[in-house]
Design a protein around this motif. Sequence first.
Motif, PDB file in Angstrom:
ATOM      1  N   GLU A   1      -8.894 -17.940  -6.481  1.00  0.00           N
ATOM      2  CA  GLU A   1      -8.782 -16.641  -7.159  1.00  0.00           C
ATOM      3  C   GLU A   1      -7.459 -16.523  -7.919  1.00  0.00           C
ATOM      4  O   GLU A   1      -7.432 -16.091  -9.067  1.00  0.00           O
ATOM      5  CB  GLU A   1      -8.912 -15.510  -6.132  1.00  0.00           C
ATOM      6  CG  GLU A   1      -9.037 -14.146  -6.747  1.00  0.00           C
ATOM      7  CD  GLU A   1     -10.323 -13.962  -7.525  1.00  0.00           C
ATOM      8  OE1 GLU A   1     -10.290 -13.186  -8.507  1.00  0.00           O
ATOM      9  OE2 GLU A   1     -11.342 -14.572  -7.186  1.00  0.00           O
ATOM     10  N   LYS A   2      -6.382 -16.928  -7.279  1.00  0.00           N
ATOM     11  CA  LYS A   2      -5.075 -16.859  -7.937  1.00  0.00           C
ATOM     12  C   LYS A   2      -5.001 -17.844  -9.101  1.00  0.00           C
ATOM     13  O   LYS A   2      -4.437 -17.541 -10.149  1.00  0.00           O
ATOM     14  CB  LYS A   2      -3.955 -17.132  -6.950  1.00  0.00           C
ATOM     15  CG  LYS A   2      -2.599 -17.043  -7.613  1.00  0.00           C
ATOM     16  CD  LYS A   2      -1.486 -16.868  -6.661  1.00  0.00           C
ATOM     17  CE  LYS A   2      -0.222 -16.724  -7.488  1.00  0.00           C
ATOM     18  NZ  LYS A   2       0.848 -16.155  -6.782  1.00  0.00           N
ATOM     19  N   ALA A   3      -5.578 -19.033  -8.949  1.00  0.00           N
ATOM     20  CA  ALA A   3      -5.582 -20.026 -10.026  1.00  0.00           C
ATOM     21  C   ALA A   3      -6.343 -19.493 -11.238  1.00  0.00           C
ATOM     22  O   ALA A   3      -5.916 -19.677 -12.379  1.00  0.00           O
ATOM     23  CB  ALA A   3      -6.185 -21.334  -9.534  1.00  0.00           C
ATOM     24  N   ARG A   4      -7.460 -18.827 -10.994  1.00  0.00           N
ATOM     25  CA  ARG A   4      -8.228 -18.251 -12.114  1.00  0.00           C
ATOM     26  C   ARG A   4      -7.439 -17.166 -12.826  1.00  0.00           C
ATOM     27  O   ARG A   4      -7.422 -17.105 -14.054  1.00  0.00           O
ATOM     28  CB  ARG A   4      -9.549 -17.673 -11.600  1.00  0.00           C
ATOM     29  CG  ARG A   4     -10.586 -18.703 -11.354  1.00  0.00           C
ATOM     30  CD  ARG A   4     -11.917 -18.057 -11.069  1.00  0.00           C
ATOM     31  NE  ARG A   4     -12.885 -19.071 -10.723  1.00  0.00           N
ATOM     32  CZ  ARG A   4     -13.814 -18.917  -9.818  1.00  0.00           C
ATOM     33  NH1 ARG A   4     -13.942 -17.783  -9.167  1.00  0.00           N
ATOM     34  NH2 ARG A   4     -14.658 -19.892  -9.570  1.00  0.00           N
ATOM     35  N   ALA A   5      -6.791 -16.294 -12.054  1.00  0.00           N
ATOM     36  CA  ALA A   5      -5.994 -15.216 -12.656  1.00  0.00           C
ATOM     37  C   ALA A   5      -4.861 -15.809 -13.490  1.00  0.00           C
ATOM     38  O   ALA A   5      -4.580 -15.348 -14.601  1.00  0.00           O
ATOM     39  CB  ALA A   5      -5.450 -14.299 -11.567  1.00  0.00           C
ATOM     40  N   SER A   6      -4.224 -16.855 -12.977  1.00  0.00           N
ATOM     41  CA  SER A   6      -3.149 -17.517 -13.699  1.00  0.00           C
ATOM     42  C   SER A   6      -3.665 -18.142 -14.994  1.00  0.00           C
ATOM     43  O   SER A   6      -3.007 -18.079 -16.033  1.00  0.00           O
ATOM     44  CB  SER A   6      -2.512 -18.583 -12.800  1.00  0.00           C
ATOM     45  OG  SER A   6      -1.525 -19.292 -13.495  1.00  0.00           O
ATOM     46  N   SER A   7      -4.857 -18.732 -14.945  1.00  0.00           N
ATOM     47  CA  SER A   7      -5.463 -19.320 -16.151  1.00  0.00           C
ATOM     48  C   SER A   7      -5.709 -18.253 -17.209  1.00  0.00           C
ATOM     49  O   SER A   7      -5.447 -18.474 -18.396  1.00  0.00           O
ATOM     50  CB  SER A   7      -6.783 -20.007 -15.809  1.00  0.00           C
ATOM     51  OG  SER A   7      -6.555 -21.146 -15.035  1.00  0.00           O
TER      52      SER A   7
ATOM     53  N   VAL B   1      -1.138 -26.891 -16.540  1.00  0.00           N
ATOM     54  CA  VAL B   1      -1.176 -26.634 -15.103  1.00  0.00           C
ATOM     55  C   VAL B   1      -2.247 -27.498 -14.466  1.00  0.00           C
ATOM     56  O   VAL B   1      -3.366 -27.593 -14.970  1.00  0.00           O
ATOM     57  CB  VAL B   1      -1.461 -25.142 -14.800  1.00  0.00           C
ATOM     58  CG1 VAL B   1      -1.613 -24.912 -13.303  1.00  0.00           C
ATOM     59  CG2 VAL B   1      -0.357 -24.262 -15.356  1.00  0.00           C
ATOM     60  N   ILE B   2      -1.867 -28.131 -13.368  1.00  0.00           N
ATOM     61  CA  ILE B   2      -2.811 -28.845 -12.516  1.00  0.00           C
ATOM     62  C   ILE B   2      -2.771 -28.106 -11.192  1.00  0.00           C
ATOM     63  O   ILE B   2      -1.702 -27.971 -10.593  1.00  0.00           O
ATOM     64  CB  ILE B   2      -2.404 -30.313 -12.321  1.00  0.00           C
ATOM     65  CG1 ILE B   2      -2.343 -31.039 -13.663  1.00  0.00           C
ATOM     66  CG2 ILE B   2      -3.356 -31.008 -11.356  1.00  0.00           C
ATOM     67  CD1 ILE B   2      -1.701 -32.410 -13.580  1.00  0.00           C
ATOM     68  N   ASN B   3      -3.908 -27.598 -10.753  1.00  0.00           N
ATOM     69  CA  ASN B   3      -3.941 -26.830  -9.506  1.00  0.00           C
ATOM     70  C   ASN B   3      -4.764 -27.544  -8.448  1.00  0.00           C
ATOM     71  O   ASN B   3      -5.841 -28.066  -8.725  1.00  0.00           O
ATOM     72  CB  ASN B   3      -4.529 -25.435  -9.737  1.00  0.00           C
ATOM     73  CG  ASN B   3      -4.442 -24.596  -8.487  1.00  0.00           C
ATOM     74  OD1 ASN B   3      -3.356 -24.309  -7.989  1.00  0.00           O
ATOM     75  ND2 ASN B   3      -5.586 -24.224  -7.943  1.00  0.00           N
ATOM     76  N   PHE B   4      -4.229 -27.559  -7.241  1.00  0.00           N
ATOM     77  CA  PHE B   4      -4.935 -28.045  -6.070  1.00  0.00           C
ATOM     78  C   PHE B   4      -5.194 -26.839  -5.181  1.00  0.00           C
ATOM     79  O   PHE B   4      -4.255 -26.134  -4.824  1.00  0.00           O
ATOM     80  CB  PHE B   4      -4.084 -29.062  -5.293  1.00  0.00           C
ATOM     81  CG  PHE B   4      -3.833 -30.333  -6.042  1.00  0.00           C
ATOM     82  CD1 PHE B   4      -4.616 -31.449  -5.794  1.00  0.00           C
ATOM     83  CD2 PHE B   4      -2.816 -30.416  -6.986  1.00  0.00           C
ATOM     84  CE1 PHE B   4      -4.385 -32.632  -6.485  1.00  0.00           C
ATOM     85  CE2 PHE B   4      -2.590 -31.588  -7.670  1.00  0.00           C
ATOM     86  CZ  PHE B   4      -3.375 -32.703  -7.425  1.00  0.00           C
TER      87      PHE B   4
END
Length: 157
Positions: A38-44, A60-63
């Motif tokens: 959820e946080k990764a999507r908001a950041s995107s 950004v590369i997110n794990f």
Amino acid sequence: MTNDTPDVDDSIDSEPFDMGPEDAEYPPVLRITANPQEKARASSRERLEDWQAGETVPHVINFQDPEMLRKLLTTRRLELLRSVMTERPDSIRDLADRLDRGVKETADDVNLLADYEIVYFEQDGRAKQPYVPYESVKIEIEVEATATDEGEEPAPA
């Protein structure tokens, strides 16, 4: 994913697309994160808005699992990454010599980092020259408390 053919602008030269990673423009920062989905999507979404406003945004590369990030970015691989960023090696062998490591081990680590698009290669004859196109790499791990029943303390691991 659809099989629709994209519209083609006839005014564009139809030469084959042969731009390699060394020809691409990269932002100054690569951010490697370990954030929940959820946080990764908001950041995107935020980065997209910033990019549309003309701002420079990091790659950004997110794990989603911090453990996967920890396994990828070992102390030895971070040393390798720092060395490549400090001075571009002529080859993987050159990098291995610089780090006082075996060529196969060094090649395995460089190729793994390349799989995640952290390190790239430029071909120079038979030699593959690893490089990092970013000025800096920032690693961020967010740790959040898990939700518990009201008033209940989280259990120790």
